[in-house]
Design a protein around this motif. Structure first.
Motif, PDB file in Angstrom:
ATOM      1  N   GLY A  30       0.801  -1.222   0.000  1.00 18.96           N
ATOM      2  CA  GLY A  30       0.000   0.000   0.000  1.00 18.96           C
ATOM      3  C   GLY A  30       0.834   1.272   0.000  1.00 18.96           C
ATOM      4  O   GLY A  30       0.358   2.326  -0.425  1.00 18.96           O
ATOM      5  N   PHE A  32       3.222   1.986  -1.867  1.00 20.35           N
ATOM      6  CA  PHE A  32       3.605   2.400  -3.215  1.00 20.35           C
ATOM      7  C   PHE A  32       2.402   2.755  -4.075  1.00 20.35           C
ATOM      8  O   PHE A  32       2.495   2.865  -5.272  1.00 20.35           O
ATOM      9  CB  PHE A  32       4.423   1.283  -3.881  1.00 20.35           C
ATOM     10  N   MET A  33       1.254   2.888  -3.409  1.00 15.08           N
ATOM     11  CA  MET A  33       0.056   3.202  -4.172  1.00 15.08           C
ATOM     12  C   MET A  33      -0.028   4.688  -4.435  1.00 15.08           C
ATOM     13  O   MET A  33       0.437   5.502  -3.670  1.00 15.08           O
ATOM     14  CB  MET A  33      -1.186   2.751  -3.406  1.00 15.08           C
ATOM     15  N   ASP A  34      -0.679   4.967  -5.534  1.00 16.84           N
ATOM     16  CA  ASP A  34      -0.820   6.357  -5.927  1.00 16.84           C
ATOM     17  C   ASP A  34      -2.324   6.624  -5.956  1.00 16.84           C
ATOM     18  O   ASP A  34      -3.004   6.371  -6.943  1.00 16.84           O
ATOM     19  CB  ASP A  34      -0.160   6.506  -7.301  1.00 16.84           C
ATOM     20  N   VAL A  35      -2.854   7.026  -4.788  1.00 16.99           N
ATOM     21  CA  VAL A  35      -4.309   7.168  -4.652  1.00 16.99           C
ATOM     22  C   VAL A  35      -4.730   8.588  -4.995  1.00 16.99           C
ATOM     23  O   VAL A  35      -4.169   9.552  -4.492  1.00 16.99           O
ATOM     24  CB  VAL A  35      -4.757   6.831  -3.211  1.00 16.99           C
ATOM     25  N   LEU A  41     -11.027  10.317   2.688  1.00 21.56           N
ATOM     26  CA  LEU A  41     -10.746   9.274   3.670  1.00 21.56           C
ATOM     27  C   LEU A  41      -9.892   8.156   3.062  1.00 21.56           C
ATOM     28  O   LEU A  41      -9.094   7.526   3.749  1.00 21.56           O
ATOM     29  CB  LEU A  41     -12.078   8.699   4.169  1.00 21.56           C
ATOM     30  N   GLU A  42     -10.055   7.946   1.761  1.00 28.02           N
ATOM     31  CA  GLU A  42      -9.479   6.736   1.190  1.00 28.02           C
ATOM     32  C   GLU A  42      -7.986   6.866   0.899  1.00 28.02           C
ATOM     33  O   GLU A  42      -7.385   5.920   0.400  1.00 28.02           O
ATOM     34  CB  GLU A  42     -10.253   6.276  -0.048  1.00 28.02           C
ATOM     35  N   ALA A  46      -3.373   2.335   4.334  1.00 24.06           N
ATOM     36  CA  ALA A  46      -4.023   1.026   4.180  1.00 24.06           C
ATOM     37  C   ALA A  46      -5.527   1.154   4.361  1.00 24.06           C
ATOM     38  O   ALA A  46      -6.164   0.396   5.088  1.00 24.06           O
ATOM     39  CB  ALA A  46      -3.435   0.016   5.162  1.00 24.06           C
ATOM     40  N   PHE A  47      -6.095   2.141   3.650  1.00 24.66           N
ATOM     41  CA  PHE A  47      -7.527   2.410   3.810  1.00 24.66           C
ATOM     42  C   PHE A  47      -8.367   1.154   3.588  1.00 24.66           C
ATOM     43  O   PHE A  47      -9.195   0.787   4.416  1.00 24.66           O
ATOM     44  CB  PHE A  47      -7.971   3.499   2.824  1.00 24.66           C
TER      45      PHE A  47
END
Lengths: 80, 562
Positions: A30, A32-35, A41-42, A46-47
């Motif tokens: 998580g 390395f995620m590009d949200v 909130l998300e 580690a949403f």
């Protein structure tokens, strides 16, 4: 009785350990995620993990409450 | 257009079904497997627009009217008819096969109906054939459940008919196009459609009736009725906001009731309601992305739900048991059924590399794109809940859990082949979604496999799994059912009716004595004059007859001259 490998306490413990390692890995991934936070909130850490966990606990609790109210014996409609 | 060259695929399947009872065993097998494939080929021959027009009581019927959406649903209905038929072939009664093929034919007829009259005819034949499919289990439970099923669906049909009449009276056209909820007639049509989609409050018919069908009967039932409803909603009411709320209710209703359920096929029945809830949400959001998502999800869902029910059906067929409390440990002796069940369970949970992953996520993506925050959060919670109630609960309690000491083998070859085919499709669509995306109603601008999407889905699902095993002591199965809205028409209403009959009966007993006395007097008098020895029934001598005639003529003569 010849117990299957999957039912032995040692293997169950091993499976739990493997499962927890996998869980930890998904949380690490998580980082390395590009949200693109659309709602705010998300993009918390580690949403999906905590949100999924919490909503499942919530749903089980709600189900238990509903069950307390609406559970009947499975022969309910057959009496008489 | 070329009216002769296009054969109505739905009608062909229905007429073919009527041949089954007179066909021999070999020919029957050939028809059950061959006709759906022929129909699949025909579906792809149907061009865009109406290819057949008929005049009927002053209206223009267009029974074969194609577009991308109708071909999509026609395709999956035909595929399921094939695989369901294959699964049923070794054990199903002829009546079950006939009913199943009429169901499939009616559902396909609905998808190509360009006008509301054709739609209604196939809608009603679907209701009747699916009732027959419930009944074909030939048990007392299936008889009663089938009757309740029929009543609800006839009611739905009546709502739809009333709505159609109002609609046609207002616009003077029977064309089936998208409508807005601006008149009572359209609300009635929506209600009729929703009845078949198992929308609240009348969702209980589904978990009530389907699990009473035979092992193969439920596989076939699961595909047609609710998804035909999804199809007509996609065509008739895209973007109707109320569908979002109904869909969300169905998502959580399905989860909560499935968590409380003990019967494995009722768990899966509740999860049909849950999955149709996702589709309704997609239809309600109403963007191209969400409508594509709803259509793709219906396609994927029909296949993995049939797979899940095939695996549950195999367990039921081989063990005769359907309650989680009686099952467990079957992975040891039914490895193929277990693997196929798990593939179905992963697909319904939208696990990466399965068909659910590439379809359902389009709906939640559409919710995010439309900034529907609450809807998006609820859809995410719903996705977690799907894994909880169907993705883990079903395989865990049926195949693992404790060792129930059962050692059935995997089911016969045809059942295994049907499962393998659908398990293959679940994975194939998940790995290679392009063919499905290519036949969706709108151009697809969506990439399911991004790093973020895969990782967050894995987090969501795996932590739901953690929650399941932590909460396992609270999920222990008990010999219970959960009351639903159907309680009202199964408990107080019949009881009230019974009370009324009893009261009438008591009143009647009182009155009967009086009545019998009067009636006895009446019949006694009747008997006196008309009985075998009664004066009016006696055989009279010819002479006395002549005498009386002479007397009467004499009187007449005298009267004439006076």
């Amino acid at each position: 009785m010849n117990q299957h490998w999957l039912y032995r306490p040692a293997s169950i413990r091993l499976l739990w350990i493997v499962f927890l390692i996998i869980l930890a890995l998904t949380m690490l991934a998580g980082f390395f995620m590009d949200v693109h936070a659309a709602f705010g909130l998300e993009d918390s850490f580690a949403f999906a993990a905590w949100y999924g966990f919490a909503s499942c606990i919530g749903m089980v609790v709600i189900a238990k409450l509903v069950g307390r109210l609406l559970h009947r014996k499975d022969s309910y409609y057959e009496r008489d | 257009m070329n009216g002769i060259s296009v054969v109505p695929p739905g009608l062909l399947l229905i007429l073919g079904a009527l041949l089954l009872p007179v066909a021999g065993v070999r020919l029957r097998g050939l028809l059950v497997l061959g006709l759906p494939l022929l129909v699949l080929a025909l579906v792809w021959q149907i061009p865009d627009g109406s290819s057949l027009q008929l005049r009927f009581i002053g209206y223009e019927l267009s029974p074969i009217s194609g577009d991308r959406l109708s071909r999509l649903f026609g395709t999956v209905f035909a595929i399921t008819a094939f695989a369901g038929g294959l699964f049923a072939l070794n054990r199903a009664r002829v009546v079950e096969l006939v009913a199943a093929m009429i169901c499939a034919g009616s559902a396909i007829g609905i998808t190509f109906a360009g006008d509301l009259v054709t739609l209604l005819v196939f809608w009603e034949s679907l209701a009747l054939a699916s009732t027959l499919l419930v009944w074909s289990a030939m048990t007392e439970q299936s008889r009663a459940a089938g009757m309740r099923y029929l009543i609800i669906h006839l009611l739905g049909g009546a709502l739809l008919l009333t709505g159609i009449i109002g609609h046609v009276a207002a616009v003077d056209s029977i064309a089936f196009t998208s409508m807005s909820l601006d008149s009572p007639a359209h609300w009635l049509m929506l209600a009729g459609f929703l009845m078949n989609a198992a929308a609240p409050p009348l969702s209980a018919w589904l978990p009530d009736a389907y699990p009473e069908a035979s092992p193969s009967g439920m596989v076939l039932l699961s595909a047609f009725t609710t998804k035909a409803a999804v199809y007509v909603l996609l065509r008739g009411f895209p973007g109707a906001e109320i569908l979002i709320f109904l869909g969300l209710y169905m998502i959580f209703y399905g989860i909560v009731y499935a968590l409380l359920e003990n019967d494995m096929r009722r768990i899966l029945a509740y999860s049909i309601v849950n999955q149709v809830g996702f589709m309704l949400c997609g239809i309600g959001i109403g963007t191209e992305m969400s409508l594509n998502g709803a259509a793709a999800h219906a396609f994927a869902h029909i296949i993995y739900k049939a797979l899940l029910l095939m695996s549950a059906g195999s367990v039921l067929y081989m063990t005769g048991k359907r309650k989680c409390t009686d099952l467990g440990g079957l992975f040891q002796s039914m490895p193929l059924t277990t693997i196929c069940g798990i593939i179905g369970a992963l697909s319904i949970s939208s696990f990466p590399l399965t068909s659910g992953f590439i379809s359902k996520s389009m709906i939640s993506q559409a919710a995010a794109d439309q900034h529907l925050a609450i809807v998006w959060f609820l859809l995410m919670a719903g996705s977690a809940g799907v894994f909880l109630h169907a993705g883990i609960k079903f395989p865990w309690f049926v195949f693992f859990q404790k060792d129930a000491g059962l050692t059935p083998t995997d089911p016969p070859l045809n059942m295994r082949l049907a499962m393998i085919l659908f398990a293959f499709l679940c994975i194939a669509l998940g790995i290679w979604p392009a063919p499905l995306y290519a036949i969706l109603p709108y151009p697809v601008d969506y990439v399911p496999y991004t790093y973020t999407h895969v990782v967050s889905m894995l987090q969501l699902l795996l932590f739901s799994g953690l929650a399941f095993f932590i909460m396992l002591p609270y999920l222990k199965r008990t010999l219970t059912i959960t009351l639903d809205w159907d309680w009202f028409y199964r408990w107080p209403v019949p009881r009230a009716l019974q009370q009324v009959t009893k009261t009438l009966d008591r009143w009647h007993t009182h009155r009967r004595i009086d009545f019998l006395r009067h009636a006895g007097h009446f019949f006694g008098t009747l008997f006196l004059y008309h009985g075998p020895r009664g004066i009016l029934a006696r055989t009279w001598a010819t002479g006395s007859m002549v005498l009386w005639v002479v007397i009467l003529l004499g009187i007449y003569l005298v009267a004439y001259y006076i």
